[in-house]
Design an enzyme around this catalytic site. Structure first.
Site, short mmCIF file in Angstrom:
data_model
loop_
_atom_site.label_atom_id
_atom_site.label_comp_id
_atom_site.label_asym_id
_atom_site.label_seq_id
_atom_site.Cartn_x
_atom_site.Cartn_y
_atom_site.Cartn_z
N LYS A 1 0.82 -1.22 0.00
CA LYS A 1 0.00 0.00 0.00
C LYS A 1 0.85 1.26 0.00
O LYS A 1 0.49 2.24 -0.64
CB LYS A 1 -0.95 0.01 1.21
CG LYS A 1 -2.11 -0.94 1.04
CD LYS A 1 -3.25 -0.59 1.97
CE LYS A 1 -4.47 -1.42 1.63
NZ LYS A 1 -5.63 -1.11 2.44
N LYS B 1 -4.80 -9.59 -5.87
CA LYS B 1 -6.02 -9.85 -5.09
C LYS B 1 -7.13 -8.90 -5.50
O LYS B 1 -6.89 -7.71 -5.71
CB LYS B 1 -5.69 -9.66 -3.60
CG LYS B 1 -6.81 -10.08 -2.68
CD LYS B 1 -6.56 -9.59 -1.26
CE LYS B 1 -6.85 -8.11 -1.13
NZ LYS B 1 -7.14 -7.66 0.25
N LYS C 1 -11.25 -3.87 -2.82
CA LYS C 1 -12.23 -2.79 -2.99
C LYS C 1 -11.57 -1.43 -3.13
O LYS C 1 -12.19 -0.49 -3.55
CB LYS C 1 -13.26 -2.81 -1.86
CG LYS C 1 -12.75 -2.47 -0.49
CD LYS C 1 -13.90 -2.44 0.48
CE LYS C 1 -13.62 -3.28 1.71
NZ LYS C 1 -12.38 -2.92 2.42
N1 AQP Z 1 -10.09 -10.94 -2.80
C1 AQP Z 1 -10.42 -11.47 -1.63
N2 AQP Z 1 -10.59 -12.80 -1.52
C2 AQP Z 1 -10.91 -13.35 -0.32
N3 AQP Z 1 -11.08 -12.62 0.81
C3 AQP Z 1 -10.91 -11.29 0.74
N4 AQP Z 1 -11.00 -10.29 1.64
C4 AQP Z 1 -10.74 -9.11 1.04
N5 AQP Z 1 -10.49 -9.31 -0.25
C5 AQP Z 1 -10.58 -10.64 -0.48
C6 AQP Z 1 -11.32 -10.48 3.05
O1 AQP Z 1 -12.30 -9.52 3.41
C7 AQP Z 1 -12.06 -9.08 4.74
C8 AQP Z 1 -12.01 -7.59 4.83
O2 AQP Z 1 -11.02 -7.07 4.02
P1 AQP Z 1 -10.48 -5.58 4.18
O3 AQP Z 1 -11.56 -4.61 4.32
O4 AQP Z 1 -9.41 -5.51 5.21
O5 AQP Z 1 -9.69 -5.53 2.88
P2 AQP Z 1 -10.08 -5.33 1.39
O6 AQP Z 1 -11.49 -5.59 1.09
O7 AQP Z 1 -9.08 -6.08 0.63
O8 AQP Z 1 -9.91 -3.78 1.48
P3 AQP Z 1 -9.09 -2.76 0.75
O9 AQP Z 1 -9.43 -1.45 1.35
O10 AQP Z 1 -9.37 -2.90 -0.67
O11 AQP Z 1 -7.67 -3.14 1.11
P4 AQP Z 1 -6.57 -3.79 0.19
O12 AQP Z 1 -6.13 -2.67 -0.69
O13 AQP Z 1 -5.57 -4.24 1.17
O14 AQP Z 1 -7.14 -4.90 -0.57
C9 AQP Z 1 -10.77 -9.74 5.20
O15 AQP Z 1 -11.11 -10.88 5.95
C10 AQP Z 1 -10.11 -10.14 3.92
O16 AQP Z 1 -9.28 -11.27 4.10
#
Ligand code: AQP
Length: 339
Positions: free
Chosen positions: A116, A199, A202
């Site tokens: 990030k 991955k 969001k």
């Molecule tokens: N792609 C995914 N596949 C499986 N599980 C996922 N999670 C997130 N993306 C996937 C799981 O959802 C939970 C919450 O995630 P988060 O809000 O910490 O992260 P995010 O949705 O990935 O959010 P961001 O803001 O977009 O962050 P980054 O940029 O890090 O991806 C967690 O249990 C996560 O494992």
């Protein structure tokens, strides 16, 4: 104290964008499936959402939306405690206590921080982004959670939480339960539709990157039909990086249908090409989301519905959080405040 009859679990999602089908299969779905077995706490982690630049005009609305999606996906507020992290100040306070015993080297090793921070101007990377895992540890440890249902990307943060809890207990006496990660067998890491090597996330805003939980059927279908695959025709689970796009669609299909890999490969053995696979994945995604969206629409018609549920959740969660914080303060040697 922890109820020995039912395992205490805690997890959360940041209100930092639109929730994706990855959040659903990696996290929320297993929360719902196991809620009757657990003493469960699910929060909207809004304090985490400000570790990167955020828009104050939409933070509150997004927090309410995430809580509404939890309920629409099937979390039953009578069984699971749903709340917003910032409504319970103990999260911030415990995070500070833990910050003061966290070696900087532990934080610098975190891959999510590296990823990030690499996406930002060096001058705008915040201390909060570096300290993100400490706040996450505070969330979990405050509730003495024994298990944390998360997607695979959170594995390293869970290890960090365990190490920090052990360090605290060693320095100040038994205070925190050491939690374990609970990672689903299928769908633990859904990849981006436009880039199956990254991955699905969001915070990635490219138009064809992710299916959002609130996407209408046409939008969801279009995104899946445009997903990146390869020039072959073979529809099989595979570790080959060339086949990452097809593998990702198959993983999503498996997570949503619950079928075995063999049954899925047999099913697609007579397919005419990737188009058939994409069509079927799109249909199962749309049918999974349809009832969730209908429930969400009903719930969101009046924002007081969600706010009232959150207020009840806050009361239940605060009772436990305050008790743990009190114990941590006492063990660290703070002068108790006179009431
Ligand atoms: N792609 C995914 N596949 C499986 N599980 C996922 N999670 C997130 N993306 C996937 C799981 O959802 C939970 C919450 O995630 P988060 O809000 O910490 O992260 P995010 O949705 O990935 O959010 P961001 O803001 O977009 O962050 P980054 O940029 O890090 O991806 C967690 O249990 C996560 O494992």
């Amino acid at each position: 104290m922890v109820n020995p009859q039912r395992k205490r679990v805690l997890s959360g999602i940041q209100p930092s964008g639109n929730l994706t089908i990855g959040n659903y299969v990696g996290a929320i779905r297993q929360w719902v499936e196991h809620q009757s077995e657990f003493d469960a706490y699910y929060c909207v982690v809004d304090l985490h959402a400000i570790t990167v630049e955020h828009d104050p005009k939409i933070l509150a609305e997004k927090s309410r939306e995430v809580a509404g999606i939890y309920i629409a996906c099937g979390l039953d507020p009578a069984q699971s405690t749903v709340f917003v992290q910032s409504h319970i100040p103990a999260h911030s306070e415990l995070a500070w206590l833990l910050t003061c015993i966290t070696p900087l080297g532990w934080l610098n090793r975190m891959t999510q921080f590296k990823d990030k921070s690499a996406k930002q101007e060096a001058n705008s990377v915040s201390n909060g982004l570096l300290s993100y895992p400490v706040l996450m540890a505070a969330d979990i440890l405050l509730y003495q959670a024994q298990a944390v249902p998360v997607g695979d990307d959170q594995r390293q943060h869970l290890e960090f939480t365990r190490d920090l809890a052990q360090r605290f207990n060693h320095m100040f006496g038994e205070t925190f339960t050491i939690p374990e990660a609970m990672i689903p067998l299928a769908g633990a890491r859904i990849m981006g539709l436009d880039d199956p090597t990254a991955k699905m996330s969001k915070s990635e805003t490219a138009q064809y990157h992710a299916v959002y939980i609130l996407d209408d059927p046409d939008t969801a279908r279009k995104k899946i039909m445009r997903s990146v695959t390869d020039s072959g025709r073979d529809i099989r689970f595979s570790d080959d990086p060339e086949k990452a796009g097809v593998n990702n669609l198959l993983n999503l299909y498996q997570a949503l249908t619950g079928q075995s890999r063999e049954a899925i490969e047999d099913h697609f053995a007579t397919a005419r090409g990737y188009g058939d696979l994409k069509k079927e994945v799109a249909e199962i995604v749309i049918e999974t989301l349809r009832p969730i969206q209908a429930r969400y629409k009903e719930l969101a018609e009046d924002s007081r519905n969600i706010d009232e549920l959150l207020a009840q959740g806050t009361m239940r969660a605060a009772a436990i959080a305050t008790q743990t914080l009190q114990q941590a303060r006492e063990n660290m040697g703070f002068l108790p405040a006179h009431s």
